[in-house]
Scaffold this active site. Structure first.
Site, mmCIF file in Angstrom:
data_model
loop_
_atom_site.group_PDB
_atom_site.id
_atom_site.type_symbol
_atom_site.label_atom_id
_atom_site.label_comp_id
_atom_site.label_asym_id
_atom_site.label_seq_id
_atom_site.Cartn_x
_atom_site.Cartn_y
_atom_site.Cartn_z
ATOM 1 N N ASP A 18 -11.860 31.503 13.602
ATOM 2 C CA ASP A 18 -10.888 30.734 14.382
ATOM 3 C C ASP A 18 -9.728 31.684 14.639
ATOM 4 O O ASP A 18 -8.963 32.007 13.733
ATOM 5 C CB ASP A 18 -10.446 29.508 13.558
ATOM 6 C CG ASP A 18 -9.277 28.758 14.190
ATOM 7 O OD1 ASP A 18 -8.864 29.120 15.316
ATOM 8 O OD2 ASP A 18 -8.776 27.806 13.547
ATOM 9 N N LYS A 83 -2.121 35.153 21.564
ATOM 10 C CA LYS A 83 -3.171 34.352 22.200
ATOM 11 C C LYS A 83 -2.688 33.782 23.539
ATOM 12 O O LYS A 83 -3.470 33.564 24.456
ATOM 13 C CB LYS A 83 -3.559 33.217 21.247
ATOM 14 C CG LYS A 83 -4.782 32.421 21.658
ATOM 15 C CD LYS A 83 -5.152 31.468 20.542
ATOM 16 C CE LYS A 83 -6.325 30.576 20.894
ATOM 17 N NZ LYS A 83 -6.683 29.700 19.771
ATOM 18 N N GLU A 186 -13.008 25.234 20.621
ATOM 19 C CA GLU A 186 -12.463 24.768 19.334
ATOM 20 C C GLU A 186 -12.843 23.312 19.028
ATOM 21 O O GLU A 186 -13.278 23.016 17.910
ATOM 22 C CB GLU A 186 -10.942 24.963 19.313
ATOM 23 C CG GLU A 186 -10.571 26.448 19.183
ATOM 24 C CD GLU A 186 -9.137 26.765 19.595
ATOM 25 O OE1 GLU A 186 -8.361 25.824 19.830
ATOM 26 O OE2 GLU A 186 -8.802 27.960 19.689
ATOM 27 N N ASP A 216 -5.948 17.829 18.297
ATOM 28 C CA ASP A 216 -5.548 19.079 17.642
ATOM 29 C C ASP A 216 -4.040 19.303 17.791
ATOM 30 O O ASP A 216 -3.567 19.662 18.869
ATOM 31 C CB ASP A 216 -6.348 20.231 18.273
ATOM 32 C CG ASP A 216 -6.032 21.586 17.653
ATOM 33 O OD1 ASP A 216 -5.024 21.708 16.926
ATOM 34 O OD2 ASP A 216 -6.792 22.537 17.905
#
Ligand code: AMP
Length: 653
Positions: A18, A83, A186, A216
């Site tokens: 991850d 990211k 994800e 999330d």
């Protein structure tokens, strides 16, 4: 582990990674089940932070905790949140630039690059290189733990990542010496971690599609995805997951709640005149306050209130800021932020409706079969409540929300390498499930080999007068005593009205769903108080362990039964003795001396046996305790009558 480098890569192993905005993790799913790889003394989460040092032509890097902790000291050479730049053009990244302390410049083909001021000049690195450094650290961590080289990985990306962002993630892997065998969304990984979409039995495969919502909420980003799952038709294959809608906010998360708390502290410090009005607190003070805020927030996920104490003066204690913050206060402060997340859920549901063939949003909501929570901020009770209310389903929380994506990536890795899901996938409960009762025995609610889904309900009570909280410990295993079984988890049912022992009625429900997730909930009837826990009993359990536990239960069957019986007899006999002594005291002179002596004699014989049994259960024959208890029970019939008469008389009076 110097031999690691030279070791031959184990081509069979595919780790799951991850690669997060703030933190990254590496996991594996083998015969022991999915687990995060972490060396002793390390934390499971590796901050996705890289600090560049040394000269511009030959820089070195520091990755993880050290880089994160000293980011304020080295704002221009510590790269965090990279990211957000992966695979993006400088124009795409523009809205994020204001939040990044380092310098982002335009590279080839208008891509976003990072400019590092280093000794002897500056250097430009790509987001892929920075992420590659993080991946490299995870690769080394995995190798150190596993003891062999690792060369292949499944890496997760947000569902909304486009092709360029996915390609950049693959490139980052390549730079780290990792072949990225698959990029997985994800939310899909999170669902896989719960075993959703992994078929156990070909005959059950021809099921309808199912729909999963993945919520999330991390530190700085939020997204919600609705997935459709088309079951595999062949045993051992993964079902086909399709992300049918996603919504979110790349600037919403736990950090915002920390900031709201910091704003509160700052305001109150100003009111006391301990912080200059108007002027911003120094970066050090702000950092300290933010750390404090985060700690308080975490505590308030587990408890109703938390106390803070900060010495903002010279340490002499003249300026100590002290305050208690309640969960209600925190929830009031967070309501608006969580409200934004819930509105995104509405958008995602609306967007999914058409694809799902639902006429209304309400229809679409009813089609959702499971809700999975991801991200540290979903530990907040408010978030769990709001999500449960919105979807009309209790969300899955059994797996650590920080680890669930990496674990799912590892499950995918294990499937791709030809392994099984890496843990027991069965149609039945492999070992019995129950709770510990007074005295250390286990009351089994779901028996071994019960088909899933399984449900059982039993009533329990307290063993001590005035108990306002009950501890529930959930065990797995065939043995009779908790100490011989496997502890799956514990929780507390609190807030009970004080009542005499044995009076509260606590309904305990065990529910094992089709994915093998166990939910244990306890509800006290009178107060309506509830508490619950979720666990995955099969995680970390191997076939060998199941077999061993079964063998042991057979070997110890007789002894275990006797011990369980003795334990129960001790508990019940003590309750009887207490009741009788209480009545003897209350009724006092109204009991004839001869009868009183008779009762005392029985009590003392039973107490003697029980005390001996309590110190060594094998020293007493349970039949003997049973007989002594029966004698006492029989002879106390008259005492009960007297007691009823007495209570009627006092009521009439
Ligand atoms: P992630 O980005 O998924 O690692 O999530 C990190 C966020 O989760 C941070 O804002 C943390 O403060 C928050 N978090 C972690 N643990 C808890 C907790 N027990 N209660 C509330 N928030 C938490």
């Amino acid at each position: 582990m110097s031999s690691t480098e030279a070791a031959k890569p184990n081509r069979d192993v595919i780790v799951g990674i991850d690669l997060g905005t703030t933190n990254s993790l590496v996991a594996i799913a083998d015969e022991r089940g999915p687990r995060v790889l972490v060396a002793p003394g390390e934390r499971a989460l590796l901050p996705s932070a890289v600090r560049y040092e040394g000269s511009a032509d030959k820089p070195t890097t520091v990755v993880g905790d050290d880089a994160k902790e000293r980011a304020v000291e080295f704002p221009l050479t510590t790269i965090t949140s990279v990211k957000r730049l992966m695979g993006r053009s400088i124009a795409d990244a523009a809205p994020d630039l204001a939040y990044l302390p380092y310098t982002v410049v335009e590279g080839e083909h208008a891509t976003a690059r990072v400019l590092l001021p280093l000794a002897g000049g500056s250097r430009v690195v790509s987001p892929q290189e920075v992420s590659g450094t993080v991946l490299g650290a995870l690769k080394r961590r995995a190798e150190a733990v596993l003891g062999h080289a690792v060369s292949r990985a499944v890496v997760t990306v947000p569902a909304y990542f486009d092709d360029a962002q996915r390609q950049a993630t693959r490139d980052a892997g390549r730079l780290a010496g990792l072949e990225v065998v698959r990029i997985v969304n994800e939310p899909t990984a999170a669902a896989l971690a719960y075993g959703i979409g992994l078929e156990r039995d070909a005959s059950r495969n021809r099921k309808q599609d199912s729909v999963v919502a993945v919520f999330d909420l991390g530190g700085g980003t939020f997204d919600v995805s609705i997935l459709r799952l088309t079951p595999a038709q062949v045993e051992g294959e993964t079902s086909f997951f399709q992300v049918i809608s996603t919504a979110g906010d790349t600037r919403l998360g736990g950090d915002d709640i920390d900031h709201a708390l910091v704003a509160l502290f700052t305001r109150e410090l100003r009111e006391r005149g301990w912080l200059d009005r108007g002027a911003d607190p120094s970066p050090q003070v702000r950092r300290a306050l933010k750390q404090f805020a985060e700690e308080i927030k975490h505590r308030l996920s587990a408890q109703e209130q938390a106390r803070i104490r900060i010495d903002v003066g010279d340490g002499s204690g003249s300026r100590v800021y002290e305050r208690t913050i309640t969960r209600d206060e925190l929830e009031a402060m967070s309501a608006e932020l969580i409200g934004r997340a819930m509105r995104a859920c509405e958008t995602a549901l609306r967007d999914a409706s058409r694809e799902l063939g639902a006429r209304t949003q309400e229809d679409a909501r009813r089609m959702i079969d499971a809700v999975v929570l991801v991200g540290g901020s979903t530990r907040m009770p408010l978030v769990r409540r709001r999500v449960a209310e919105f979807f009309g389903l209790e969300p899955y929380t059994a797996i650590d929300p920080d680890q669930v994506v990496a674990l799912g990536a590892a499950v995918q890795g294990s499937l791709l390498s030809g392994g099984s899901r890496g843990s027991l996938l069965l149609d039945v409960v492999p070992l019995s499930l129950g709770i510990e009762t007074v005295g250390g025995a286990v009351a089994k609610l779901v028996m071994r080999n019960a088909p899933v889904p399984a449900r059982a309900v039993e009533m329990f009570s307290t063993s001590v007068d005035g108990q306002t909280s009950i501890k529930l410990a959930v065990y797995q295993g065939e043995r009779e005593m908790a100490s011989d079984c496997r502890l799956l988890g514990e929780f507390h049912l609190g807030g009970l009205a004080p009542m005499p022992a044995g009076i509260p009625q606590v309904e305990v429900e065990f529910l094992v769903d089709a994915n093998g997730v166990l939910r244990v909930s306890a509800m006290e009837r009178r107060t309506g108080r509830r508490a619950s826990i979720q666990v995955i009993p099969n995680h970390g359990l191997t076939r060998e362990e199941v077999d061993r536990m079964e063998r042991e239960s057979i070997a110890h069957a007789r002894e275990d039964m006797t011990r369980h019986r003795v334990t129960d007899l001790i508990v019940n006999a003590r309750l009887d003795i207490r009741w009788i002594e209480d009545r003897l005291t209350r009724l006092g002179e109204r009991i004839e001396p001869a009868y009183r002596d008779e009762l005392r004699g029985h009590v003392s014989r039973l107490r003697d046996l029980v005390d001996r049994a309590a110190s060594d259960w094998q020293s007493v024959n349970p039949d003997e305790i049973h007989r002594a208890k029966e004698l006492l029970d029989r002879s106390s019939v008259r005492l009960q009558e007297l007691s009823i008469v007495e209570s009627l008389r006092s009521r009439d009076a």
